[in-house]
Design an enzyme around this catalytic site. Structure first.
Site, short mmCIF file in Angstrom:
data_model
loop_
_atom_site.label_atom_id
_atom_site.label_comp_id
_atom_site.label_asym_id
_atom_site.label_seq_id
_atom_site.Cartn_x
_atom_site.Cartn_y
_atom_site.Cartn_z
N LYS A 1 0.99 -1.17 0.05
CA LYS A 1 0.12 -0.08 -0.09
C LYS A 1 0.83 1.38 -0.08
O LYS A 1 1.54 1.61 0.83
CB LYS A 1 -0.95 -0.09 1.12
CG LYS A 1 -1.90 1.37 0.84
CD LYS A 1 -2.54 1.71 2.45
CE LYS A 1 -1.77 2.63 2.73
NZ LYS A 1 -1.63 3.97 2.06
N GLY B 1 7.40 4.86 8.57
CA GLY B 1 6.66 5.80 8.73
C GLY B 1 6.82 6.45 9.91
O GLY B 1 7.87 6.16 10.40
N SER B 2 5.85 7.23 10.38
CA SER B 2 6.23 7.86 11.67
C SER B 2 6.11 6.98 13.05
O SER B 2 5.47 5.73 12.93
CB SER B 2 5.10 9.03 12.07
OG SER B 2 3.55 8.41 12.27
N THR B 3 6.58 7.28 14.01
CA THR B 3 6.44 6.37 15.22
C THR B 3 5.14 6.26 15.69
O THR B 3 4.80 5.09 16.29
CB THR B 3 7.53 7.01 16.42
OG1 THR B 3 8.87 7.05 15.75
CG2 THR B 3 7.58 6.21 17.55
N CYS C 1 13.77 10.35 7.38
CA CYS C 1 13.57 10.02 8.69
C CYS C 1 14.80 10.02 9.23
O CYS C 1 15.08 10.14 10.54
CB CYS C 1 12.96 8.59 8.80
SG CYS C 1 13.60 7.28 7.92
N GLU D 1 10.36 15.37 15.78
CA GLU D 1 10.65 15.22 14.52
C GLU D 1 9.91 16.41 13.65
O GLU D 1 8.68 16.04 13.24
CB GLU D 1 10.42 13.74 13.88
CG GLU D 1 10.81 13.47 12.40
CD GLU D 1 10.56 12.04 12.23
OE1 GLU D 1 11.60 11.66 11.43
OE2 GLU D 1 9.58 11.57 12.18
#
Length: 508
Positions: free
Chosen positions: A180, A233-235, A289, A390
């Protein structure tokens, strides 16, 4: 007028359209690049079912590693022939500069996929263990077998490359996969599916569903027929992925956020370290990242270093990413643009000094799109939000330290541990500092040098597991031990631990 291309999903070897669509917008000017099918949960379930059926049929997993490698190499060859087309498309959907797209976003994607093809040929899928003499005479075989249906959720910043990091080892190991992409940047990944189709990849082995994360992504993470999920992706989203995956104990690989500390030691080559610090933070407008967003300078170098840093930053050209002399393009979206500007305002309110940038560039070419100038803050303290959170944009926080111990403590005082850097003319001293930093990657006198030959991943809340490197296929295989009895006699077994000797004699 030029017709706007429309992209559909790739499910079970077929191109599947939907009634709903996503608009793919050029972040440099707000123009419509293409439309893409907006996949549904039903489409996702179809893709997983197709991947499960393909795995059960065994057309892919029963091929020899060399046969799988041949098809992966054919995909690489097709992508290589279309590299200019892919670069141009990626610049439009992603906003990356053409130089960076050629080198990293598309160039690395092609070379890293070839690495996984080559790895399939050399990976130890089976090995014999030592002969056993106790409690019985036996030998052992250890096999690494494909898991089954793998899911990959890919972010918008390096969509093709980070998809390759998932589908490459998954397919090399004999799995099937459902990917995806982020709804903002699905195009180059769908182009890869075309290459896979031409290369003869069996249907159902690769499936791409272009749905929204909160719908399709969540279903993919929780799907009971998915046995492994790889997410970048993000945490915050990574935590949710972990919770959903825990429902059926999926194997999980997470590559999450970062707040890379970049430590300059007192004996560093200043010219090299200045350019390296800017490269570390401002590559792809800071939307990586593993960017180096915290620059730690010793008091003895601080003022001179900052002066040179600002002078050098002033030479960076912000502009049209399709022009070869542009250094930094736009950020990906209006949402990301607003987030970055909010952090710049937060930094000023917290008391940091805005040494460079901080405002959008001026000129008619910047009236549309999402633009942020490279920004440098000084007088940053470790407790400030711009030093801890971040930002995911071209914002560099400069912190001052007195001793190396203090620099290491500041570097490690973070929930993240994805990347770090050390700059020094003394290699031994740099290696000592590198050993003390809690990070999955530490570069010495460089940054962003991710290589397929070496593992990549994070400590702490920057993730679980590793991508790339010679053991990358370990994350996409299950380990099986096969015990082979060599005693050839019931008398030499230990069945008498349960069965009486007389009963064993009757059985004989």
């Amino acid at each position: 007028m030029t017709a706007i291309p429309h992209y559909t999903q790739f499910i079970d070897g077929q191109w599947v359209d939907t009634d709903r669509t996503f608009d793919i917008i050029d972040p440099a000017n707000g123009e419509l690049v293409a439309t893409a099918a907006r996949g549904s949960v039903e489409n996702l379930d179809q893709a997983v079912a197709a991947a499960k059926a393909a795995h059960a049929r065994g057309e892919w997993r029963t091929k020899t590693p060399d046969e799988r490698a041949d098809i992966l190499s054919a995909i690489v060859a097709d992508l290589s022939e279309r590299m200019e087309e892919l670069v141009a498309l990626h610049v439009k959907e992603n906003g990356v500069t053409i130089r960076q797209a050629m080198a990293f976003h598309v160039g690395y994607s092609i070379s890293h996929l070839q690495y996984f093809a080559d790895l399939a040929r050399t990976y130890e899928f089976e090995r014999s263990g030592p002969q056993l003499s106790y409690p019985t005479l036996a030998s052992g075989i250890v096999r690494r077998e494909p898991i089954g249906v793998v899911a990959g959720i890919v972010p918008w910043n390096f969509p093709l490359l980070l998809a390759v990091w998932k589908l490459g080892p998954a397919l090399a190991a004999g799995n099937t996969i459902v990917l995806k992409p982020d709804e903002k940047t699905p195009l180059t990944l769908l182009e890869l599916a075309k290459s896979a189709e031409r290369a003869g990849l069996p249907k159902g082995v690769l499936n791409i569903v272009t749905g929204a994360g909160e719908e399709v992504g969540a279903r993919l993470a929780a799907h009971p027929d998915v046995r492994k999920i790889a997410f970048t992706g993000s945490t915050a989203v990574g935590r949710e992925i972990s919770k959903l995956a825990a429902e059926n104990i999926k194997k999980v690989t997470l590559e999450l956020g970062g707040k890379g500390p970049n430590i300059v030691l007192a004996d560093a080559d200043i010219d090299s370290a200045v350019d390296g610090a800017l490269f570390a933070c401002f590559l792809y407008a800071g939307q990586a990242c593993e960017s180096g967003t915290r620059l730690l300078l010793p008091e003895s170098l601080h003022d001179e270093f900052v002066d040179r840093l600002v002078q050098r930053a002033a030479t960076i050209k912000v502009g049209d990413p399709s022009e070869f002399d542009t250094d930094i393009g736009p950020v990906i979206s209006a949402e990301q643009h607003a987030r970055i500007l909010d952090y710049i305002e937060i930094g000023q309110k917290e008391g940091a000094t805005l040494a460079f940038g901080g405002e959008p560039p001026t000129g008619t070419q910047f009236e549309q799109g999402h633009w942020v100038r490279p920004t440098i803050f000084t007088d940053v303290t470790p407790d400030m939000r711009i030093a801890r959170e971040e930002i995911f944009g071209p914002v560099l926080s400069v912190l001052k330290y007195r001793t190396v111990d203090e620099a290491v403590a500041i570097a490690n005082d973070s929930e993240y541990g994805l990347s770090a850097g050390v700059w020094s003319e003394d290699l031994e001293a740099a290696l000592v500092v590198a050993a003390r930093i809690e990070s999955g990657t530490v570069w010495i006198n460089d940054w962003h040098m991710v290589n397929a030959l070496y593992p990549f991943g994070g400590y702490k809340q920057s993730g679980n597991g590793r991508e790339l490197g010679p053991h990358a296929l370990d994350e996409y295989t299950e380990e099986k031990f096969v015990h082979v009895d060599l005693s050839r006699s019931v008398d030499r077994k230990v069945y008498d631990l349960v069965l009486p000797a007389a009963q064993a004699a009757v059985n004989r």
